[in-house]
Design an enzyme around this catalytic site. Structure first.
Site, mmCIF file in Angstrom:
data_model
loop_
_atom_site.group_PDB
_atom_site.id
_atom_site.type_symbol
_atom_site.label_atom_id
_atom_site.label_comp_id
_atom_site.label_asym_id
_atom_site.label_seq_id
_atom_site.Cartn_x
_atom_site.Cartn_y
_atom_site.Cartn_z
ATOM 1 N N SER A 37 -0.731 34.988 6.849
ATOM 2 C CA SER A 37 -1.691 35.486 5.867
ATOM 3 C C SER A 37 -1.067 35.541 4.470
ATOM 4 O O SER A 37 -0.483 34.556 4.026
ATOM 5 C CB SER A 37 -2.231 36.846 6.308
ATOM 6 O OG SER A 37 -3.348 37.229 5.548
ATOM 7 N N ASP B 78 -10.649 30.222 11.742
ATOM 8 C CA ASP B 78 -10.482 31.136 10.612
ATOM 9 C C ASP B 78 -11.171 30.542 9.391
ATOM 10 O O ASP B 78 -10.841 29.437 8.972
ATOM 11 C CB ASP B 78 -8.982 31.330 10.343
ATOM 12 C CG ASP B 78 -8.708 32.119 9.072
ATOM 13 O OD1 ASP B 78 -9.557 32.944 8.681
ATOM 14 O OD2 ASP B 78 -7.637 31.909 8.475
ATOM 15 N N HIS C 81 -7.602 34.112 12.321
ATOM 16 C CA HIS C 81 -6.723 34.206 11.151
ATOM 17 C C HIS C 81 -5.272 34.482 11.518
ATOM 18 O O HIS C 81 -4.362 33.880 10.958
ATOM 19 C CB HIS C 81 -7.241 35.288 10.211
ATOM 20 C CG HIS C 81 -6.438 35.422 8.955
ATOM 21 N ND1 HIS C 81 -6.311 34.395 8.036
ATOM 22 C CD2 HIS C 81 -5.694 36.446 8.465
ATOM 23 C CE1 HIS C 81 -5.538 34.783 7.031
ATOM 24 N NE2 HIS C 81 -5.151 36.020 7.268
#
Length: 464
Positions: free
Chosen positions: A174, A384, A441
């Site tokens: 991330s 994602d 994600h």
């Protein structure tokens, strides 16, 4: 080796006392831990105003030979405990046995500690159990956080000299995709300058990494089109009316604004981190932004513990409630060695940080690193939409690397686990990019078996 490092230890040692301890048991985990866990603080900064908290877990296979990973969770401001429990660490919550007031932990058979030693670091300051002794020390940025993490790693290795020879990788997912290449550059520059201790840097890995906020968000619309969330007709019209720019929208361009509102209607109920899971936003929509461009972790901006657990539909955010209860329990904090007097409440993601994003596009760092002798693994959960795989592939292709293999599937237990492609440059740098089929994600949270197979093969220099 230790006697050679003593002068260095004195040179870069903590001004304040460092703290580390071996943790043999934890509340909620039955019996003794079946892995070696160390927790502690390392002070960084000129006067050690910043105290960074870490969890270190030795490889369950061969601590002496297996790689050493530094793991950073995203945010910025998301605790590495989230990565440890929900992604790649050796313990996880046993949801079937836990109650609202008594979280139960169990062993994770797909932990990356089966193949690597891992330092889970709460960075930047204000994340997890990391804290500062002065208010000004909480002011942090991409570059200053990377510098503090580099200092942390130098000091940690000095106090753990047996791991200096292990292959070193900087890893995370991330938003850590912005700071990881900066940290790797700092380490590489230090090696070339002869800075001690000399680290055995081999490479870095990043999962669904943020690279450039604006570009990453812009790719959500073409991704939504590819995944049949936005029709071909609406996508083509929007692309024409908005001149291909979905972020810097001219407020007088009525046609573009109308198109984007229609896109918003298509995507407003989509869970950004995994398009197949229920969207469970518990905050009112912020009408000053386009709904499709809302932040990656918007649903975590509320006190999730106070949100009643719903029986229908199931929401992934319900899984995170136990981490708040567990990490804020006084017995847990005592067992982990959290310092008394740091009254800081633990949050999975702290979005109140005094944080300046001073690196708006991290590609320049990858361009620099591609000239070095390094390995890189970049992976994307292909469901994602917050950081679409298309955005990641776009900046990788901008590096002008040499294609070394075709886009091809890789398998786990006879089933396709994802699709990978290999790039290289000057026979020194190589970058493997892969998707994780069906993952969201934070890919290991969704597909732990496949991600462990990916990590094991890549760290061992095997084809995926």
């Amino acid at each position: 080796m230790l006697h050679l490092l003593l002068p260095l230890l004195l040179l870069i040692s903590n001004v304040g006392p460092s703290q580390s301890a071996i943790v043999e048991s934890l509340p909620g985990f039955p019996g003794e831990l079946p892995f070696k866990l160390e927790t502690g603080y390392v002070g960084v900064g000129e006067l050690e105003e910043v105290q960074l908290f870490y969890y270190f877990i030795e490889s369950e296979r061969s601590p002496k030979d297996d790689p050493l990973l530094l793991w950073l969770t995203g945010g910025p401001g998301c605790s590495s405990l989230s990565g440890l429990i929900y992604e790649i660490g050796p313990m996880q919550f046993d949801f079937s046995s836990s109650s609202g007031t008594k979280p139960i932990l169990k062993y994770n058979p797909y932990s990356w500690t089966k193949v690597a030693n891992i330092i889970f670091l709460d960075a930047p300051v204000g994340t997890g159990f990391s804290y500062a002794t002065t208010s000004t020390a909480y002011n942090i940025s991409d570059t200053s956080s990377a510098a503090q993490t580099y200092e942390f790693l130098r000091k940690w290795l000095v106090s753990h000299p047996s791991f200096l020879a292990n292959p070193l990788y900087v890893t995370g997912d991330s938003y850590s995709g912005v700071v990881i290449p900066i940290i790797v550059k700092n380490i590489q520059d230090g090696i070339e300058a002869g800075r001690q201790p000399q680290m055995n840097l081999v490479g870095y890995t990043m999962g669904n990494p943020v690279t450039c906020d604006k570009k990453d968000v812009s790719f959500r619309i073409p991704y939504a089109n590819k995944m049949a969330l936005v029709s071909d007709e609406l996508y083509e019209t929007t692309k024409i009316d908005c001149n291909g720019d979905f972020q810097n929208v001219d407020p007088t361009n009525g046609a573009c604004l109308t198109d984007l509102e229609m896109v918003s209607l298509c995507l407003e109920k989509i869970y950004l981190q995994h398009i197949l899971e229920p969207s469970c936003n518990v905050v009112s929509p912020n009408h000053t932004r386009l709904k499709w461009s809302r932040s990656i972790l918007e649903e975590d901006t509320v006190d999730i513990v106070s949100v009643p657990q719903q029986s229908r539909p199931w929401c992934r955010s319900a899984n995170y409630i136990y981490s708040y209860i567990w990490a804020n329990d006084e017995k847990v904090r005592e067992a982990l060695g959290v310092r008394e007097g740091t009254k800081q409440e633990w949050n999975r993601c702290n979005f109140t940080l005094s944080y300046t994003k001073d690196v708006l596009d991290a590609v320049v760092y990858h361009e620099y690193l591609s000239e070095k002798t390094l390995r890189a693994l970049v992976y994307s959960g292909d469901h994602d939409i917050s950081i679409p795989y298309m955005s990641t592939l776009d900046w990788i292709r901008s590096l002008n690397l040499t294609l070394k293999g075709s886009w091809s599937p890789w398998f786990v237990e006879g089933q396709i686990a994802g699709y990978s492609i290999l790039y290289s440059k000057n026979s020194k740098y190589d970058l493997t990019y892969t998707t994780i089929k069906g993952a969201g994600h934070t890919a290991p949270e969704y597909k732990p078996k496949q991600c462990l197979a990916m990590a094991d093969r890549w760290f061992s220099y095997y084809p995926l």
